[in-house]
Design a protein around this motif. Sequence first.
Motif, mmCIF file in Angstrom:
data_model
loop_
_atom_site.group_PDB
_atom_site.id
_atom_site.type_symbol
_atom_site.label_atom_id
_atom_site.label_comp_id
_atom_site.label_asym_id
_atom_site.label_seq_id
_atom_site.Cartn_x
_atom_site.Cartn_y
_atom_site.Cartn_z
ATOM 1 N N ARG A 84 46.811 66.268 14.225
ATOM 2 C CA ARG A 84 47.779 65.211 14.532
ATOM 3 C C ARG A 84 49.125 65.810 14.930
ATOM 4 O O ARG A 84 49.808 65.276 15.803
ATOM 5 C CB ARG A 84 47.955 64.305 13.307
ATOM 6 C CG ARG A 84 48.822 63.074 13.549
ATOM 7 C CD ARG A 84 48.219 62.170 14.584
ATOM 8 N NE ARG A 84 49.055 60.988 14.833
ATOM 9 C CZ ARG A 84 48.886 60.172 15.871
ATOM 10 N NH1 ARG A 84 47.909 60.409 16.747
ATOM 11 N NH2 ARG A 84 49.661 59.131 16.025
ATOM 12 N N ALA A 130 48.855 66.608 18.472
ATOM 13 C CA ALA A 130 48.743 65.394 19.282
ATOM 14 C C ALA A 130 50.086 64.700 19.466
ATOM 15 O O ALA A 130 50.412 64.233 20.570
ATOM 16 C CB ALA A 130 47.732 64.439 18.647
ATOM 17 N N GLU A 178 43.202 64.941 21.128
ATOM 18 C CA GLU A 178 43.805 63.786 20.462
ATOM 19 C C GLU A 178 45.145 63.410 21.099
ATOM 20 O O GLU A 178 45.552 62.244 21.043
ATOM 21 C CB GLU A 178 43.990 64.079 18.971
ATOM 22 C CG GLU A 178 44.372 62.862 18.143
ATOM 23 C CD GLU A 178 44.402 63.137 16.654
ATOM 24 O OE1 GLU A 178 45.194 62.473 15.946
ATOM 25 O OE2 GLU A 178 43.651 64.017 16.192
ATOM 26 N N THR A 229 43.950 60.963 23.645
ATOM 27 C CA THR A 229 43.363 59.725 23.129
ATOM 28 C C THR A 229 44.340 58.885 22.312
ATOM 29 O O THR A 229 44.189 57.653 22.227
ATOM 30 C CB THR A 229 42.131 60.036 22.267
ATOM 31 O OG1 THR A 229 42.517 60.900 21.176
ATOM 32 C CG2 THR A 229 41.051 60.720 23.097
ATOM 33 N N GLY A 230 45.364 59.544 21.708
ATOM 34 C CA GLY A 230 46.279 58.749 20.891
ATOM 35 C C GLY A 230 47.594 59.434 20.616
ATOM 36 O O GLY A 230 48.236 59.150 19.597
ATOM 37 N N GLY A 231 48.019 60.318 21.516
ATOM 38 C CA GLY A 231 49.266 61.048 21.301
ATOM 39 C C GLY A 231 50.197 60.976 22.489
ATOM 40 O O GLY A 231 50.328 59.933 23.143
ATOM 41 N N LYS A 290 48.736 60.025 26.489
ATOM 42 C CA LYS A 290 47.780 58.919 26.565
ATOM 43 C C LYS A 290 47.537 58.417 27.983
ATOM 44 O O LYS A 290 46.506 57.796 28.247
ATOM 45 C CB LYS A 290 48.255 57.757 25.680
ATOM 46 C CG LYS A 290 48.116 58.022 24.201
ATOM 47 C CD LYS A 290 48.457 56.790 23.376
ATOM 48 C CE LYS A 290 49.928 56.458 23.441
ATOM 49 N NZ LYS A 290 50.281 55.336 22.530
ATOM 50 N N ASN A 341 44.142 59.136 29.505
ATOM 51 C CA ASN A 341 42.933 58.676 28.820
ATOM 52 C C ASN A 341 42.084 57.750 29.680
ATOM 53 O O ASN A 341 40.922 57.480 29.343
ATOM 54 C CB ASN A 341 43.302 57.962 27.515
ATOM 55 C CG ASN A 341 42.148 57.922 26.543
ATOM 56 O OD1 ASN A 341 41.313 58.822 26.515
ATOM 57 N ND2 ASN A 341 42.090 56.860 25.732
#
Length: 657
Positions: free
Chosen positions: A421, A424, A574, A577-579, A582, A585
């Motif tokens: 995380r 990310a 990541e 996908t969610g950092g 994005k 993505n």
Amino acid sequence: MRNPFHLKNGIDSEDWLVQEKHESISFEESLADVNSRGVLEREQDSKSRFGLIIFLVVAIFGLVIGRLYYLTVTKHDYYLEIARGNRLRIEYFSAPRGAIYDSHDLIIAANKPSFELVASPLDLPQDPGQLRSVVGNVAEILQIDPSEIESEISGQHAAIYQSILVKSNLTRDQALIFQERESSLPGFQVINAPIRDYKTPEAYAHAVGYVGKISADEYDAKSSQGYLYNDFLGKTGLEQTYEDYLRGKFGQQQVQVDARGVVQQVFGEIPAQPGDNLHLNLDDVLQQELFTALSGRLKTINKTRAAAIAVNPQNGKVLAYVSLPSFDNNLFAGGIDVKDYASLTANKNQPLFNRAIQGTYPPGSTVKPMIASAALQESVITPQTVLDDSGFLRIRNVYGGPDSLFYGYNHSGLGPVDVRRAIAVSSDIFFYMVGGGYTPAGLQGMGIDRLDQYFKDYHLGSPLGIDLPGEAGGLVPTPAWKAARFPNDPLAAKWYLGDTYHVSIGQGDLLVTPLQLLSWISTIANGGKIYQPYLVDHITDNQGKLVKQFEPQVLGTVPIDAQNLQIAREGMREAVTGGTAKSLNTLSIEVAAKTGTAQFDSRDLSRTHAWFSAFAPYDNPQIAIVVLIEDGGEGGINAVPVVRQVLDWWAKNRYNK
């Protein structure tokens, strides 16, 4: 009594007496007296003239002997060369330079015919006045100052039989005028020679480079290698690196000429041999896509300086290579005008500077996957380690005085994060603690010595050996380096915890080239191998026969276990996908990426370089890309659109094709 008159023969009258009363003399007596004086005067005159004649004869004879010595001894070699030149002469004609192709055999650089004006020292007028007149007429046709021509023909270092290039890339009209007036311009001749023709010059200017006229110093160094005084050679880029393959061999013919330099007979000819051809790893369509995307983005955000490179992370092949601002390398191929060159060198944005390999910059947060892999390998953290990003770290001053505060980019904090995380969302606080340690969290940290070693394991601090000239090595700062930098300032020379914190997030004195940044992203993507980047795949001769094949070269393997590199890759995935990345993505292929925003101006911390790096597909990487925009703001905002556009095109046009 004294004669009151001044005699006309110049003798003072006081030397003569005149009597008033005397017996006059006859005419015959007077005549006899005059004749006797005349005989004496003639005898004296004859002796004087004879002496003068002897002196003149001796003087003339001495001049003749001196001149004869000067011509036969002092100037022997010079006039021997001229004598030979007036009889037999070797004439040289240029060889076509090897072509340059992209990976799909599309022409990037070829040749085109060009008219050149050359001067033959053997045939130029020897009379200074006549030479000035001829030079003036030539300058009038070329519409240049006569001094430019005079400097060329007077300052040449070549053998007297070699032609001197006066002006290249003549217009057709100028060539016709010279041909019509050839008889009145002795020593000057128009020849047809091939010159470089770059198809899309600005897109390839820094990768391919350019060809330019050989300088006097270069001629002195290379004349033994077969270069002529009016030769051209590769000055930058691939043109320079592969000069020995590209240049070819001059053709020759032996001719008999008269005293005016006019060819009377040709005795034999050796044809010119074209140079070898380069076949690149660069993909022309991908190159144009990257160039267009980056140029368009700079216009949108009103910036001018940037660089972008794409490679295959599995072998080091360079797929696209751009540095901006660029320039038209065709200007150099035809002999660049003084004003055009001055304009390029005076441009504050330095269009001749190859930012992709020569520019060094703080890399910002793009170092975090690399540091994460090293910290996992050293067991400073585990995949399960969670640290709290509260927005800042407070370091107490043990000597008294105010505490030191180290802020993350989000002053409100990002909350508890593990290593994936932290990559990310690009947590500065997490990597401060991982890199430099933090006692309240019970974390010792990597420390500068271990960070320094892993940076070097990833090949930072030294050139990667790309087949382009001028690659910089960057800088990995250490306590020893800092002490040597400030030998007379103990406070400035000391290495502080803050220095380690800054390096841990890619700030401070850590400097890398865009190529080096792309290298460590590729190393993480491929599982640990560091490949030497290269642009040329193979070389063929003009018949298509293979001359040289280049193979991937592994510079080393990072001492990091596969599972730790996998965790770094997962953090980069990541980020998409969610950092912080994005926006990628929605692409048709899975991408892993890392943003970077690097401060570079201590007087204005709001100014930052924008970085963005990525690789795709995530499970089997075939392309890795990096974009740098100088003073471009946030990488996740201003650099990411370029990568998105290029990867979208690549997925649709190159992936699995």
